[in-house]
Design an enzyme around this catalytic site. Structure first.
Site, PDB file in Angstrom:
ATOM      1  N   LYS A   1      13.830  -6.871  10.569  1.00 12.95           N
ATOM      2  CA  LYS A   1      14.083  -8.154   9.899  1.00 12.95           C
ATOM      3  C   LYS A   1      15.580  -8.473   9.885  1.00 12.95           C
ATOM      4  O   LYS A   1      16.195  -8.609   8.822  1.00 12.95           O
ATOM      5  CB  LYS A   1      13.493  -8.135   8.484  1.00 12.95           C
ATOM      6  CG  LYS A   1      12.149  -8.860   8.431  1.00 12.95           C
ATOM      7  CD  LYS A   1      11.518  -8.782   7.088  1.00 12.95           C
ATOM      8  CE  LYS A   1      11.549 -10.089   6.346  1.00 12.95           C
ATOM      9  NZ  LYS A   1      10.735 -11.141   6.938  1.00 12.95           N
TER      10      LYS A   1
ATOM     11  N   GLU B   1       4.109 -13.769  17.953  1.00 14.53           N
ATOM     12  CA  GLU B   1       3.875 -14.096  16.541  1.00 14.53           C
ATOM     13  C   GLU B   1       4.228 -15.540  16.249  1.00 14.53           C
ATOM     14  O   GLU B   1       4.672 -16.284  17.115  1.00 14.53           O
ATOM     15  CB  GLU B   1       4.596 -13.127  15.619  1.00 14.53           C
ATOM     16  CG  GLU B   1       6.078 -12.975  15.854  1.00 14.53           C
ATOM     17  CD  GLU B   1       6.680 -11.969  14.879  1.00 14.53           C
ATOM     18  OE1 GLU B   1       6.462 -12.132  13.666  1.00 14.53           O
ATOM     19  OE2 GLU B   1       7.381 -11.056  15.316  1.00 14.53           O
TER      20      GLU B   1
ATOM     21  N   ARG C   1      10.756  -0.355   5.910  1.00 19.04           N
ATOM     22  CA  ARG C   1      11.085  -1.263   7.016  1.00 19.04           C
ATOM     23  C   ARG C   1      12.573  -1.595   6.997  1.00 19.04           C
ATOM     24  O   ARG C   1      13.220  -1.704   8.035  1.00 19.04           O
ATOM     25  CB  ARG C   1      10.227  -2.527   6.919  1.00 19.04           C
ATOM     26  CG  ARG C   1      10.427  -3.466   8.091  1.00 19.04           C
ATOM     27  CD  ARG C   1       9.356  -4.531   8.143  1.00 19.04           C
ATOM     28  NE  ARG C   1       9.434  -5.437   6.999  1.00 19.04           N
ATOM     29  CZ  ARG C   1       8.489  -6.325   6.708  1.00 19.04           C
ATOM     30  NH1 ARG C   1       7.429  -6.452   7.467  1.00 19.04           N
ATOM     31  NH2 ARG C   1       8.629  -7.113   5.655  1.00 19.04           N
TER      32      ARG C   1
HETATM   33  N1  PLP Z   1       6.883 -11.810  11.327  1.00 21.87           N
HETATM   34  C1  PLP Z   1       8.091 -12.227  10.966  1.00 21.87           C
HETATM   35  C2  PLP Z   1       9.056 -12.643  12.015  1.00 21.87           C
HETATM   36  C3  PLP Z   1       8.430 -12.276   9.608  1.00 21.87           C
HETATM   37  O1  PLP Z   1       9.632 -12.708   9.230  1.00 21.87           O
HETATM   38  C4  PLP Z   1       7.475 -11.881   8.642  1.00 21.87           C
HETATM   39  C5  PLP Z   1       7.796 -11.923   7.226  1.00 21.87           C
HETATM   40  O2  PLP Z   1       8.183 -10.975   6.636  1.00 21.87           O
HETATM   41  C6  PLP Z   1       6.229 -11.415   9.084  1.00 21.87           C
HETATM   42  C7  PLP Z   1       5.962 -11.409  10.437  1.00 21.87           C
HETATM   43  C8  PLP Z   1       5.196 -10.927   8.127  1.00 21.87           C
HETATM   44  O3  PLP Z   1       5.575  -9.696   7.556  1.00 21.87           O
HETATM   45  P1  PLP Z   1       5.071  -9.246   6.117  1.00 21.87           P
HETATM   46  O4  PLP Z   1       3.609  -9.286   6.163  1.00 21.87           O
HETATM   47  O5  PLP Z   1       5.601  -7.872   5.940  1.00 21.87           O
HETATM   48  O6  PLP Z   1       5.642 -10.214   5.151  1.00 21.87           O
HETATM   49  C1  COI Z   2       8.114 -13.371   4.374  1.00 23.89           C
HETATM   50  O1  COI Z   2       6.924 -13.543   4.633  1.00 23.89           O
HETATM   51  O2  COI Z   2       8.508 -12.691   3.439  1.00 23.89           O
HETATM   52  C2  COI Z   2       9.139 -13.959   5.208  1.00 23.89           C
HETATM   53  O3  COI Z   2      10.121 -13.354   5.389  1.00 23.89           O
HETATM   54  C3  COI Z   2       8.890 -15.274   5.749  1.00 23.89           C
HETATM   55  C4  COI Z   2      10.071 -16.215   5.754  1.00 23.89           C
HETATM   56  C5  COI Z   2      10.360 -16.890   4.483  1.00 23.89           C
HETATM   57  C6  COI Z   2      11.238 -15.778   6.519  1.00 23.89           C
END
Ligand code: PLP
Ligand code: COI
Length: 338
Positions: free
Chosen positions: A184, A220, A82
């Protein structure tokens, strides 16, 4: 493990640890493995691309001390990939997956005694990639820094598995088609602070964002993906480029299908979601957080009397069970610390 540390009081906040990992690259040079150094401030040019134009990405993943008494990562290769896609979008040199995963292993190994005891939390691993070289015009920086620090964390939302109350943001959107919502990018997060803070002042845990084009479909939750469940079918917004492709989201889709549930990735209208039987949000930090209510245009819709739903709880137990090695890792998601 740190004997004197109060592991029972962990929240999702920064506890500085001992060591961080850092490597840099100039121009078109390939990335080279970096080194560990004491955790601390880094020198940076006032003209750094990241400081002036937000040329930066972050990642988030966790390392767990499991009931089998080993330290494991959850799907770190996915975070590496990612970040590569994000680097492409922000015109930064992608860090090779092998360097990324090796760096994650090194920094966690060096801070092992900061990985919380089983069941008390996890070590949050935060990789950063940024344009650290000086640049005045709006263009890619001449040099880049890849850095990882780690910190022990507890639950993201107060109370862990307690259902949270969310507010649909009526005046702000997180991302637009063609923008950077699907990666991200650090710049995606500051604009969410005002809506989030205002919602918290009203007693909500977070906001839910709707799509910027029609303001009707759920995208989201601040920093977590959204699911709702109706008649035993799971619904989650599809990946159209404006939402972050969460690794937890992907894992839950696979787990739910493995359990025999139907999962629909599509357009999830807010009007549909508020009538669902269960809802939850998910992410590395959020894990699976049940949603107790959603408020939209002043109308509050409550799920299951505000207690966590049955399927939500089943998926939570499965996901955390795999991460703690009390459930079989059927998909081979765990990556043990060598
Ligand atoms: N959506 C956003 C905007 C996020 O910052 C995150 C965190 O990483 C997620 C969703 C969830 O992603 P993940 O499950 O890879 O942590
Ligand atoms: C995560 O779930 O890792 C995130 O990035 C959430 C947040 C702390 C920005």
């Amino acid at each position: 493990m740190h004997e004197s540390f109060d592991w029972d009081s962990l929240t999702f906040s920064l506890t500085p640890t001992d060591t961080m990992y850092i490597t840099t690259t100039e121009g078109d040079e390939p990335w080279m493995p970096g080194e560990l150094q004491p955790y601390g401030d880094i020198p940076m040019s006032p003209a750094a691309g990241v400081l002036n134009y937000g040329q930066g990405l972050f990642e988030g993943m966790k390392a767990f001390r499991t009931s089998a008494n080993r330290i494991v990562f959850f799907r770190p290769e996915e975070n590496a990939r990612r970040m590569q896609r994000g680097a492409d979008r922000l015109k930064m040199p992608p860090v090779p997956e092998s360097i990324f995963v090796d760096a994650v292993e090194q920094v966690v190994a060096a801070n092992q005694h900061w990985v919380p005891p089983t069941g008390k939390g996890a070590m949050y691993v935060r990789p950063l990639l940024m344009g650290s070289g000086p640049v005045l015009g709006v263009k890619p920086a001449p040099s880049y820094t890849f850095l990882i620090y780690v910190t022990p964390v507890g639950p993201y939302f107060k109370g862990g598995m307690n259902a949270i109350d969310l507010l649909i943001s009526e005046h702000h959107h997180r991302a637009a088609p063609g923008g950077s919502g699907g990666v991200k990018a650090i710049g995606n997060y500051a604009p969410g602070m005002k809506p989030s803070k205002e919602a918290k002042e009203l007693g909500y845990a977070e906001v839910i964002y709707l799509d910027a084009e029609t303001h009707s479909a759920i995208e989201e939750v601040g920093a977590a993906n959204f699911f709702c469940i109706k008649d035993k079918v799971l619904y989650t917004p599809e990946l159209t480029g404006t939402i972050l492709p969460g690794i937890t989201r992907d894992s839950i889709i696979q787990l739910a299908r493995h359990q025999g549930y139907e999962v629909v990735e599509g357009n999830v209208l807010a009007d549909f979601a508020v009538q669902a039987d269960e809802a939850f949000c998910c992410g590395t930090a959020a894990v699976i957080s049940p949603i107790g209510s959603i408020t939209h245009n002043g109308v509050k819709s409550v799920y299951g009397g505000g207690t966590p739903g049955k399927i939500t709880t089943e998926l939570y137990n499965l996901l955390t069970g795999i991460q703690n090695e009390t459930e079989e890792d059927v998909f081979g998601w765990l990556h043990p610390l060598p």
